[in-house]
Scaffold this motif. Structure first.
Motif, short mmCIF file in Angstrom:
data_model
loop_
_atom_site.label_atom_id
_atom_site.label_comp_id
_atom_site.label_asym_id
_atom_site.label_seq_id
_atom_site.Cartn_x
_atom_site.Cartn_y
_atom_site.Cartn_z
N ARG A 28 -6.13 -1.86 -2.14
CA ARG A 28 -6.59 -2.27 -0.80
C ARG A 28 -5.99 -1.35 0.13
O ARG A 28 -4.84 -0.82 0.07
CB ARG A 28 -6.45 -3.70 -0.20
N ILE A 79 -4.16 -1.73 5.98
CA ILE A 79 -4.55 -2.87 6.83
C ILE A 79 -4.83 -3.95 6.19
O ILE A 79 -4.47 -5.21 6.70
CB ILE A 79 -5.19 -2.61 8.23
N GLN A 80 -5.87 -3.81 5.33
CA GLN A 80 -6.37 -4.87 4.37
C GLN A 80 -5.28 -5.84 3.77
O GLN A 80 -5.40 -6.90 3.57
CB GLN A 80 -7.65 -4.47 3.55
N PRO A 123 -4.03 -9.31 5.67
CA PRO A 123 -4.61 -10.75 5.56
C PRO A 123 -4.30 -11.32 4.17
O PRO A 123 -4.03 -12.40 3.98
CB PRO A 123 -5.95 -10.53 5.83
N THR A 156 -3.09 -12.96 11.34
CA THR A 156 -3.27 -11.67 11.14
C THR A 156 -2.86 -10.99 12.41
O THR A 156 -3.48 -10.01 12.92
CB THR A 156 -4.65 -11.24 10.82
N VAL A 176 0.03 -5.93 13.71
CA VAL A 176 -0.64 -4.87 13.09
C VAL A 176 0.36 -3.59 13.17
O VAL A 176 1.30 -3.84 14.25
CB VAL A 176 -2.08 -4.43 13.38
N ARG A 209 -2.32 -8.04 18.17
CA ARG A 209 -3.84 -8.11 18.33
C ARG A 209 -4.14 -8.80 19.41
O ARG A 209 -5.31 -8.78 20.08
CB ARG A 209 -4.33 -8.55 17.17
N ILE A 262 -6.68 -7.04 22.19
CA ILE A 262 -6.50 -5.68 22.13
C ILE A 262 -7.15 -5.20 20.83
O ILE A 262 -7.27 -5.77 19.75
CB ILE A 262 -5.02 -5.56 21.60
N LYS A 263 -8.08 -4.13 21.16
CA LYS A 263 -9.08 -3.79 20.10
C LYS A 263 -8.08 -2.59 19.17
O LYS A 263 -7.20 -2.14 19.71
CB LYS A 263 -10.21 -3.13 20.47
N LEU A 264 -8.68 -2.60 17.85
CA LEU A 264 -7.91 -1.60 17.09
C LEU A 264 -8.81 -0.41 17.12
O LEU A 264 -10.02 -0.29 17.01
CB LEU A 264 -8.05 -2.22 15.54
N MET A 265 -8.10 0.84 16.92
CA MET A 265 -8.61 1.96 16.89
C MET A 265 -9.43 2.03 15.42
O MET A 265 -8.94 1.70 14.42
CB MET A 265 -7.77 3.05 17.07
N PRO A 266 -10.62 2.88 15.57
CA PRO A 266 -11.24 2.86 14.21
C PRO A 266 -10.15 3.53 13.11
O PRO A 266 -10.34 3.47 11.72
CB PRO A 266 -12.12 3.96 14.46
N PHE A 317 -7.57 2.76 12.13
CA PHE A 317 -7.09 1.80 11.11
C PHE A 317 -7.96 1.44 9.80
O PHE A 317 -7.28 1.00 8.75
CB PHE A 317 -6.95 0.38 12.03
N ALA A 318 -9.11 1.87 10.19
CA ALA A 318 -9.94 1.32 8.75
C ALA A 318 -9.65 2.57 7.62
O ALA A 318 -10.06 2.32 6.68
CB ALA A 318 -11.47 1.39 9.16
N PRO A 334 -1.61 1.68 -0.66
CA PRO A 334 -0.11 1.82 -1.09
C PRO A 334 -0.02 1.95 -2.52
O PRO A 334 -0.99 1.71 -3.53
CB PRO A 334 0.45 0.41 -0.68
#
Lengths: 417, 203, 351, 168
Positions: free
Chosen positions: A73, A76-77, A80, A171, A174, A179, A334-338, A340-341, A373
């Motif tokens: 994964r 960031i996944q 959670p 969660t 981050v 968040r 607080i939004k996450l910047m793309p 992070f994906a 990772p």
């Protein structure tokens, strides 16, 4: 008579019913896994009369191979995912992972984010200790403490819900920040909750810890000396009850713990009662920290909640969302910047430790520069505590099993991971 | 100010006095709550919690805002959100183009809200409730049309909305949330009127 | 006169006087026997749950009858127990396994045959000058069958539980016998009628000699495994102790059995220490001489049971050796002390 | 005051292959045959418990790295640091001397590494499976050649087919 068939052994052999070949006067009792007092684990206890001779914890009933799943994964996944180790302590459990990855990224969360993390960590710690105390109560047949602790835990879960938007699996931390920021009416609520809880702790002491019935169950039961505790490598309130001055918040202050004023309660006795008291005192200190952190957050302006790297290029929409200008979105989100994906972490090895509710949690993270990772190693506090059952219980009576078992604040999903 | 260690000891008890004091203290606390109960229970289907706006509940898509960037599907830790290819008629180019939109599988969703937070155009948002019953597992996989609607909650029609407030003396205090009730009553009255008129018309 | 009227009258006479108010039937089956005991058990279990819920930030039984606080919850539970299949595991000793709970409940009610519930002459089930002694002797019978249950179940948890129960028997029986017989020392009589009559003046033995009352109270808690002595069936390590293998109605009997025993003991305590039907003086006649005093005794006994039930929400459970230690090291000396005080009071003519 | 690195260098002498300050811990790599000896020396320095026993599978190099993260409870100065005692072992013949006899706290952790990687700890007092069932443990799930398949982010079927079956 039919009884003859059973006793002569010619008829039925069910796996659990067979008496294992033990030496004279001994027999084996299996506590668990489908047992009202065991949780998702099994303990093989060999009993000589009423005295436990050999104890073998058999764990792994709720094992989820988290370390393997983490390898497939994105970075960031996994936050959670690791929360599911112990959902009642979600922030503390994921924080070292976030910190280890932050070390690899070479960034550090800004000050406000550090305080916000500290706030949720302490709320989680209170909730986690209350959960532990509740389970401890029901082990000793004290249903009132069980209900009280779970009812009062609701106060802190509600507090966490107002902060993060979820009751248990927040969660929240981050990479590079958090968040959500605190809502406007949060400090007032938090202060009410801490004041209420302080009062309640006195009542807990009255009905449970100072209750002569419970005291006699716990005093001088499951005694661990300082050296034994260090040798077994236990963690958390369990070692501090044995007189070891070790707390990650003290020895390697992280987040805002270097700046807040609090005490680490250390007890000398090392018995079950001391372990229970250590938790109560820790809850008291956590309440102090919550008060201080909330005051700090109130005084300081709402800026620097995310690391520059992830916020500098944020478009205007993101700032609008934070300020609550979007009708369907809550304020201070607080939004996450793309990025992070599909975050890529520089190669390296890092190690982080954090004092979670049940004790120290340790992550070893290795990256080879990919979006996944390469290896994540988690050692949860309960996994390090479970060894104590094997070495502390023998020599005690069978009825002491719940008293010892509960005092270590075990949590099966946490040691199974 | 770093942390300090404070050395403590289990509270001592002398054999006789504390046994009496301990028992009486425990009984007194028990009796106190027997006569003045501090109830926290939510009688669930009869009452339901009116959650705050920031609560991470079910997720709704605003299709017009979606730019098909797939960030939500890529960040979803449970693979509950996936991109569905849809043929869309493009007015400018005057031809059908394939565009991707997210759909959600609530069998898998863990309500972490990462998709909502990562969406660059705020095309997704949470509704502040999570207690929705589906008849079977297949219904929990939403189609693109369903994903754009706020899901309907049955409890909201019958139960009393309740809010928990923090209180110094009692921790959490359950209070009926009157605004919501009034809103609902008004709606019901309107519906009844409409129905009544309909009946009249029919007769 | 109308013959029909005569027939009705005779039937009424027979049913009321010769069947319902026939003392052995009345006391064993109606008040305070089986029927009342079941009603009381239902009420007390409801009260126990409700009281615990009040202390524990909950509502307790509620959903099944919201207007009366879920009081009918136990009826529903009872129906469920009655409808459930009685599973007899293949490894048990069938006859004893099935018999033990039934015999336990029947024997638990036996002491009620010995106690008088009025001072009016014809209404004694067993007219005897030694009714206290006989009743106390009867109370010691039923616990043996709990031990038998564990043995018949052929299960490690059951056997451990029943061994614990037998340990408890050895300790509490002596205490309860000593405590209850203190009354005999104080009143110079084994006759419960005489004992109650002596308390008519308001000098309840429980007030004159509270230590004896306290000792018996604790002994009853031990005997019926009430908190803090819920040791034989301590669920956190023994699942349900001697009752582990039982299901359905037999399990219900086991659970009810403890409450029935507690009920019988409460009646004994009421008669011996709390003045029985004390403020009321029975006069001849079925209603005034039998029904009313028996109701008064029942009412007082319910209060005692209520207090016992409340302790669940305050205490946990003791360890076995601690409970035995309390029994042998504290309560037996206390019981002897109470006996001595009783003798002294009798000697100085306080009673 | 000498730094921790120097202290360890002094204690272990030429046992060390590599010592580096990693992020959050000091990594000390020793050869396999010197592992036990180094562990005893490190314990004498005051490192009294094992925080974590980790193995990492380097499938390209055909090696496992086994790391013992150790620290101290009783010595407050040392408790601020974490030491990683690592060694590399052959992937085809994974044998390593057990340190559970030196640190009791490693006992369960070594059992876990044994079942997930199939690394055999020689001299372990009680080397049994801990978390997994024998069937799963035989697959050695944490080795890199055991691959967990993750779902794709796209739905392969078209709109109509998705609406008809609604299953993925």
């Amino acid at each position: 008579m039919e009884a003859g068939t059973a006793s002569s052994g010619s008829g039925i052999h069910l796996p659990g019913m067979e008496i294992a070949k033990a030496s004279k006067n001994r027999y084996e009792v299996m506590i668990g896994p489908a047992h009202p007092g065991s949780g998702h684990m099994r303990i093989f206890v060999e009993v000589d009369g009423d005295i436990m001779v050999k104890v073998d914890p058999d764990i792994g009933f709720v094992h989820r191979t988290m370390e393997k799943l983490a390898e497939g994964r994105e970075w960031i996944q996994n936050i959670p995912l690791f929360e599911r180790i112990a959902i009642l302590d979600a922030c503390n459990i994921t924080l070292p992972y976030v910190r280890a990855v932050e070390k690899l990224l070479g960034i550090e969360a800004p000050e406000r984010a550090r305080y916000l993390r500290t706030l949720l960590c302490e709320i989680n710690r209170v909730a986690s200790h209350l959960y532990g105390m509740g389970i401890f109560g029901v082990f000793l047949g004290h249903s009132t403490l069980y209900m009280w602790a779970f009812g009062d835990r609701e106060v802190f879960i509600d507090l966490a819900e107002r902060l993060t938007g979820a009751r248990l699996t927040h969660t929240y931390p981050v990479f590079g920040g958090v968040r959500r920021d605190i809502p406007d009416d949060f400090p007032e609520d938090a202060r009410k909750a801490t004041r209420y809880m302080r009062k309640r702790l006195n009542e807990y002491a009255k009905i449970f810890l100072n209750n002569p019935n419970i005291r006699s169950r716990l005093e001088n039961v499951g005694v661990l000396t300082k050296n034994q505790a260090a040798e077994l490598g236990l963690v958390g309130p369990n070692i501090r009850a044995s007189g070891i001055r070790y707390d990650v918040r003290l020895n390697e202050p992280y987040e805002a713990y270097g700046d807040v004023d609090f005490e680490i309660p250390v007890f000398e006795e090392g018995d079950s009662l001391a372990r229970a008291w250590a938790r109560v005192e820790e809850v008291r200190q956590s309440l102090n920290i919550i008060d201080q952190v909330v005051t700090w957050l109130e005084k300081h302006p709402r800026e620097n909640f995310m690391h520059e790297k992830f916020w500098k290029t944020a478009p205007k929409l993101y700032k609008d969302v934070y300020e609550g200008k979007i009708s369907y979105s809550p304020k201070y989100r607080i939004k996450l910047m793309p990025i992070f994906a599909s975050l890529k972490v520089p190669p390296g090895k890092s190690f982080a430790r954090v004092e979670a509710g049940r004790g120290e949690i340790v992550y070893y993270v290795e990256s080879n520069g990919d979006i996944f990772p390469y290896r994540v190693r988690v050692v949860s506090p309960s996994f390090r505590n479970v060894i104590a059952f094997k070495y502390v219980m023998p020599g005690h009576r069978l009825m002491d099993l719940p008293a010892i078992y509960g005092s270590f604040d075990y949590f099966p999903p946490a040691f199974d991971r | 100010m770093p942390a300090k260690v404070s050395q403590k000891k289990n509270p001592k008890r002398n054999p006789l006095g504390k046994v009496f004091a301990g028992n009486i203290g425990a009984l007194a606390v028990g009796l106190k709550y027997f006569f003045d109960p501090n109830r926290i229970t939510l009688l669930y289907p009869h009452e339901y919690i009116k959650l705050n706006k920031g609560y991470r509940g079910f997720i709704v898509l605003i299709k017009e805002k979606c730019i098909s960037c797939s960030s939500c599907a890529r960040i979803c830790p449970a693979a509950a959100m996936r991109m569905l290819s849809v043929k869309v008629y493009n007015e400018k180019l005057k031809k059908y183009m394939i565009k991707k939109y997210p759909v959600i599988n609530y069998n898998r969703c863990i309500f972490c809200g990462l998709c909502v937070d990562v969406c660059p155009t705020e095309a997704l948002y949470h509704v502040p409730y999570h207690d929705i019953v589906y008849e079977n597992m297949n219904d929990m996989i939403l189609s693109l049309e369903d994903f754009q609607k706020e899901p309907e909650n049955i409890e909201f029609k019958e139960g009393i909305p309740v809010k928990y407030y923090f209180d110094e003396r009692r921790g959490l205090v359950k209070t009926p949330y009157m605004e919501e009730l009034e809103k609902r009553n008004e709606k019901e009255e309107k519906n009844q009127k409409v129905e009544g008129e309909g009946e009249k018309g029919a007769s | 006169m109308n013959p029909c009227y005569y027939a009705c009258y005779i039937v009424y006479k027979v049913i009321v006087y010769d069947i319902i108010f026939y003392p052995p039937v009345y006391q064993f089956l109606i008040i305070p026997g089986l029927i009342t005991a079941i009603i009381i058990a239902i009420f007390i279990i409801w009260f126990e749950r409700k009281a615990a819920a009040y202390v524990q930030m909950r509502y307790g039984p509620w959903e099944i009858a919201p207007k009366i606080g879920g009081a009918t919850q136990l009826l529903a539970d009872l129906t469920r127990y009655a409808m459930q299949e009685i599973i007899t595991p293949q490894t048990v000793d069938t006859l004893q396994y099935l018999l033990a709970p039934i015999v336990m409940v029947v024997l638990a009610l036996l002491p009620l045959e010995a106690v008088p519930l009025t001072s009016v002459k014809p209404y004694f089930p067993i007219p005897s000058g030694y009714s206290l002694l006989v009743a106390v002797a009867f109370t010691t019978l039923s616990p043996l069958f709990i031990t038998m249950m564990g043995w018949a179940s052929n299960n490690k948890f059951s056997i451990t539980g029943s061994v614990r129960e037998s340990f408890m028997i050895t300790s509490y029986e002596l205490i309860s016998v000593l405590g209850l017989l203190t009354a005999a020392a104080m009143t110079r009589s084994y006759d419960l009628v005489k004992i109650v009559n002596l308390q008519m003046s308001g000098k309840w033995l429980g007030l004159i000699n509270p230590i004896a009352l306290f000792v018996v109270f604790i002994a009853v808690l031990m005997s019926t495994s009430g908190f803090p002595f819920e040791i034989p069936e301590s669920e956190s390590e023994l699942v349900a102790g001697p009752f582990t293998e039982y299901s359905g109605l037999l399990y219900g009997l086991n659970m009810g059995g403890a409450y029935i025993r507690r009920w019988v003991f409460s009646i004994l305590i009421t008669l011996v220490f709390l003045g029985g039907w004390a403020p009321y003086r029975p006069t001849p006649g079925v209603i005034t001489g039998y029904l009313i005093p028996s109701l008064i005794v029942s009412l007082k006994a319910v209060v005692i049971m209520g207090i016992m039930s409340f302790l669940r929400s305050v205490y946990g459970r003791y360890r076995l050796d601690q409970a035995l230690g309390i029994a042998w090291e504290i309560l037996i000396p206390l019981a002897l002390l109470a006996f001595g005080i009783g003798l002294a009071e009798a000697y100085f003519g306080i009673i | 005051m000498i730094s921790l690195q120097d202290m360890i260098k002094e204690a272990l002498g030429n046992n060390i292959i590599k010592i580096e300050d990693n992020k959050g811990y000091i990594d000390v790599v020793v050869p396999l045959e010197k592992l036990k000896e180094s562990a005893i020396k490190v314990k004498q320095l005051g490192f009294d418990h094992v925080k974590s026993v980790t193995a990492v599978d380097y499938i390209q190099k055909k090696q496992f790295m086994v790391t013992y993260h150790i620290s101290s409870y009783l010595n407050e100065e040392l408790s601020r640091h974490v030491l990683g005692l690592s060694t590399f072992i052959d992937r085809d013949n994974p044998h390593i001397p057990s340190l559970a006899t030196i640190w009791t706290s490693a006992e369960f952790q070594e059992r876990e590494v044994y079942e997930f990687f199939g690394i055999i700890f020689d001299g372990h007092p009680d080397l049994r499976l801990l978390l997994l069932t024998p069937v799963v443990a035989a697959l050695k799930p944490l080795r890199k050649d055991f691959v967990v398949k993750e779902d794709s982010i796209n739905i392969e079927v078209d709109y109509a087919a998705y609406n008809a079956t609604k299953w993925w």
